[in-house]
Design a protein around this motif. Structure first.
Motif, mmCIF file in Angstrom:
data_model
loop_
_atom_site.group_PDB
_atom_site.id
_atom_site.type_symbol
_atom_site.label_atom_id
_atom_site.label_comp_id
_atom_site.label_asym_id
_atom_site.label_seq_id
_atom_site.Cartn_x
_atom_site.Cartn_y
_atom_site.Cartn_z
ATOM 1 N N PHE A 1 8.404 -77.977 27.629
ATOM 2 C CA PHE A 1 9.087 -76.866 28.287
ATOM 3 C C PHE A 1 9.323 -75.710 27.320
ATOM 4 O O PHE A 1 9.162 -74.541 27.692
ATOM 5 C CB PHE A 1 10.415 -77.311 28.910
ATOM 6 C CG PHE A 1 10.250 -77.961 30.251
ATOM 7 C CD1 PHE A 1 9.825 -77.236 31.354
ATOM 8 C CD2 PHE A 1 10.502 -79.308 30.414
ATOM 9 C CE1 PHE A 1 9.667 -77.832 32.596
ATOM 10 C CE2 PHE A 1 10.351 -79.928 31.648
ATOM 11 C CZ PHE A 1 9.929 -79.185 32.744
ATOM 12 N N ILE A 2 9.697 -76.012 26.100
ATOM 13 C CA ILE A 2 9.924 -74.965 25.093
ATOM 14 C C ILE A 2 8.630 -74.204 24.828
ATOM 15 O O ILE A 2 8.622 -72.969 24.821
ATOM 16 C CB ILE A 2 10.496 -75.564 23.790
ATOM 17 C CG1 ILE A 2 11.935 -76.038 24.003
ATOM 18 C CG2 ILE A 2 10.421 -74.559 22.648
ATOM 19 C CD1 ILE A 2 12.503 -76.854 22.847
ATOM 20 N N LEU A 3 7.537 -74.931 24.603
ATOM 21 C CA LEU A 3 6.254 -74.280 24.341
ATOM 22 C C LEU A 3 5.804 -73.439 25.533
ATOM 23 O O LEU A 3 5.333 -72.310 25.366
ATOM 24 C CB LEU A 3 5.190 -75.315 23.984
ATOM 25 C CG LEU A 3 5.376 -76.035 22.656
ATOM 26 C CD1 LEU A 3 4.352 -77.159 22.515
ATOM 27 C CD2 LEU A 3 5.272 -75.068 21.491
ATOM 28 N N ALA A 4 5.948 -73.979 26.724
ATOM 29 C CA ALA A 4 5.554 -73.251 27.925
ATOM 30 C C ALA A 4 6.354 -71.963 28.075
ATOM 31 O O ALA A 4 5.789 -70.913 28.418
ATOM 32 C CB ALA A 4 5.729 -74.130 29.162
ATOM 33 N N GLN A 5 7.629 -72.030 27.792
ATOM 34 C CA GLN A 5 8.473 -70.844 27.900
ATOM 35 C C GLN A 5 8.086 -69.802 26.859
ATOM 36 O O GLN A 5 8.024 -68.611 27.169
ATOM 37 C CB GLN A 5 9.949 -71.232 27.748
ATOM 38 C CG GLN A 5 10.894 -70.088 28.008
ATOM 39 C CD GLN A 5 12.334 -70.529 27.954
ATOM 40 O OE1 GLN A 5 12.689 -71.434 27.194
ATOM 41 N NE2 GLN A 5 13.179 -69.905 28.753
ATOM 42 N N LEU A 6 7.822 -70.228 25.638
ATOM 43 C CA LEU A 6 7.406 -69.294 24.586
ATOM 44 C C LEU A 6 6.119 -68.572 24.964
ATOM 45 O O LEU A 6 5.984 -67.362 24.761
ATOM 46 C CB LEU A 6 7.180 -70.030 23.268
ATOM 47 C CG LEU A 6 8.391 -70.437 22.465
ATOM 48 C CD1 LEU A 6 7.969 -71.278 21.265
ATOM 49 C CD2 LEU A 6 9.162 -69.217 22.002
ATOM 50 N N ILE A 7 5.167 -69.332 25.508
ATOM 51 C CA ILE A 7 3.858 -68.784 25.820
ATOM 52 C C ILE A 7 3.876 -68.020 27.144
ATOM 53 O O ILE A 7 3.116 -67.070 27.333
ATOM 54 C CB ILE A 7 2.807 -69.917 25.856
ATOM 55 C CG1 ILE A 7 2.741 -70.586 24.475
ATOM 56 C CG2 ILE A 7 1.445 -69.394 26.274
ATOM 57 C CD1 ILE A 7 2.031 -71.926 24.475
ATOM 58 N N GLY A 8 4.753 -68.435 28.052
ATOM 59 C CA GLY A 8 4.836 -67.779 29.354
ATOM 60 C C GLY A 8 3.892 -68.387 30.378
ATOM 61 O O GLY A 8 3.402 -67.685 31.263
ATOM 62 N N VAL A 9 3.624 -69.686 30.225
ATOM 63 C CA VAL A 9 2.774 -70.396 31.181
ATOM 64 C C VAL A 9 3.578 -71.515 31.829
ATOM 65 O O VAL A 9 4.651 -71.873 31.355
ATOM 66 C CB VAL A 9 1.499 -70.977 30.525
ATOM 67 C CG1 VAL A 9 0.619 -69.878 29.984
ATOM 68 C CG2 VAL A 9 1.829 -71.986 29.442
ATOM 69 N N GLU A 10 3.015 -72.085 32.891
ATOM 70 C CA GLU A 10 3.667 -73.204 33.545
ATOM 71 C C GLU A 10 3.551 -74.432 32.650
ATOM 72 O O GLU A 10 2.527 -74.643 31.989
ATOM 73 C CB GLU A 10 3.026 -73.454 34.899
ATOM 74 C CG GLU A 10 3.234 -72.294 35.861
ATOM 75 C CD GLU A 10 2.462 -72.453 37.150
ATOM 76 O OE1 GLU A 10 1.752 -73.468 37.325
ATOM 77 O OE2 GLU A 10 2.556 -71.550 37.976
ATOM 78 N N TYR B 1 1.499 -64.498 21.492
ATOM 79 C CA TYR B 1 1.755 -65.376 22.637
ATOM 80 C C TYR B 1 1.049 -64.852 23.889
ATOM 81 O O TYR B 1 0.603 -65.636 24.725
ATOM 82 C CB TYR B 1 3.250 -65.530 22.904
ATOM 83 C CG TYR B 1 3.971 -66.386 21.895
ATOM 84 C CD1 TYR B 1 3.659 -67.730 21.726
ATOM 85 C CD2 TYR B 1 4.998 -65.851 21.109
ATOM 86 C CE1 TYR B 1 4.337 -68.521 20.801
ATOM 87 C CE2 TYR B 1 5.673 -66.637 20.194
ATOM 88 C CZ TYR B 1 5.341 -67.966 20.042
ATOM 89 O OH TYR B 1 6.013 -68.745 19.139
ATOM 90 N N ASN B 2 0.977 -63.528 24.028
ATOM 91 C CA ASN B 2 0.291 -62.943 25.189
ATOM 92 C C ASN B 2 -1.192 -63.287 25.173
ATOM 93 O O ASN B 2 -1.783 -63.600 26.205
ATOM 94 C CB ASN B 2 0.484 -61.425 25.239
ATOM 95 C CG ASN B 2 1.926 -61.039 25.492
ATOM 96 O OD1 ASN B 2 2.666 -61.781 26.128
ATOM 97 N ND2 ASN B 2 2.330 -59.898 24.993
ATOM 98 N N ALA B 3 -1.808 -63.229 23.993
ATOM 99 C CA ALA B 3 -3.219 -63.596 23.864
ATOM 100 C C ALA B 3 -3.401 -65.078 24.164
ATOM 101 O O ALA B 3 -4.364 -65.468 24.847
ATOM 102 C CB ALA B 3 -3.718 -63.258 22.459
ATOM 103 N N LEU B 4 -2.479 -65.892 23.690
ATOM 104 C CA LEU B 4 -2.544 -67.328 23.937
ATOM 105 C C LEU B 4 -2.392 -67.621 25.425
ATOM 106 O O LEU B 4 -3.123 -68.439 25.978
ATOM 107 C CB LEU B 4 -1.459 -68.043 23.125
ATOM 108 C CG LEU B 4 -1.401 -69.555 23.239
ATOM 109 C CD1 LEU B 4 -2.737 -70.193 22.881
ATOM 110 C CD2 LEU B 4 -0.300 -70.089 22.332
ATOM 111 N N LYS B 5 -1.474 -66.929 26.081
ATOM 112 C CA LYS B 5 -1.278 -67.102 27.524
ATOM 113 C C LYS B 5 -2.571 -66.781 28.272
ATOM 114 O O LYS B 5 -3.001 -67.545 29.143
ATOM 115 C CB LYS B 5 -0.148 -66.206 28.021
ATOM 116 C CG LYS B 5 0.086 -66.290 29.527
ATOM 117 C CD LYS B 5 1.140 -65.293 29.958
ATOM 118 C CE LYS B 5 1.486 -65.294 31.418
ATOM 119 N NZ LYS B 5 0.600 -65.795 32.379
#
Length: 90
Positions: free
Chosen positions: A60-69, A6-10
């Motif tokens: 919102f769920i996906l954004a929270q998982l990834i850590g993006v707005e 997820y960090n790489a995706l962010k």
């Protein structure tokens, strides 16, 4: 514990290089997103094939998982819908 991909995706999303929503699943497998999001696998696949089916809650769920707005996820999904020339039924 949150999957490190997820960090790489962010970082990829934040860089602005990601142009297609489905690229997300090249970094974080769909099975991991299903496990972490609670979205049913079949429903996720259907939403990937028809991105207009994503709900605000999904975004919102996906954004929270990834850590993006959330607006960044929305923009990726919206561009996928635009590319498919989505035409609403009348």
């Amino acid at each position: 514990m949150k999957d490190r991909r997820y960090n790489a995706l962010k970082a990829y999303i934040d860089s602005g290089e990601m142009k297609n929503f489905t690229e997300m699943f090249d970094i974080v497998p769909r099975s991991v997103v299903v496990r972490d999001s609670g979205i049913n696998y079949t429903r996720l696949i259907n939403k990937i094939k028809g991105p207009e089916k994503f709900t605000v809650k999904d975004i919102f769920i996906l954004a929270q998982l990834i850590g993006v707005e959330s607006h960044k996820i929305y923009q990726l999904i919206a561009s996928s819908v635009d590319k498919k020339s989505f035409k609403p039924k009348r």
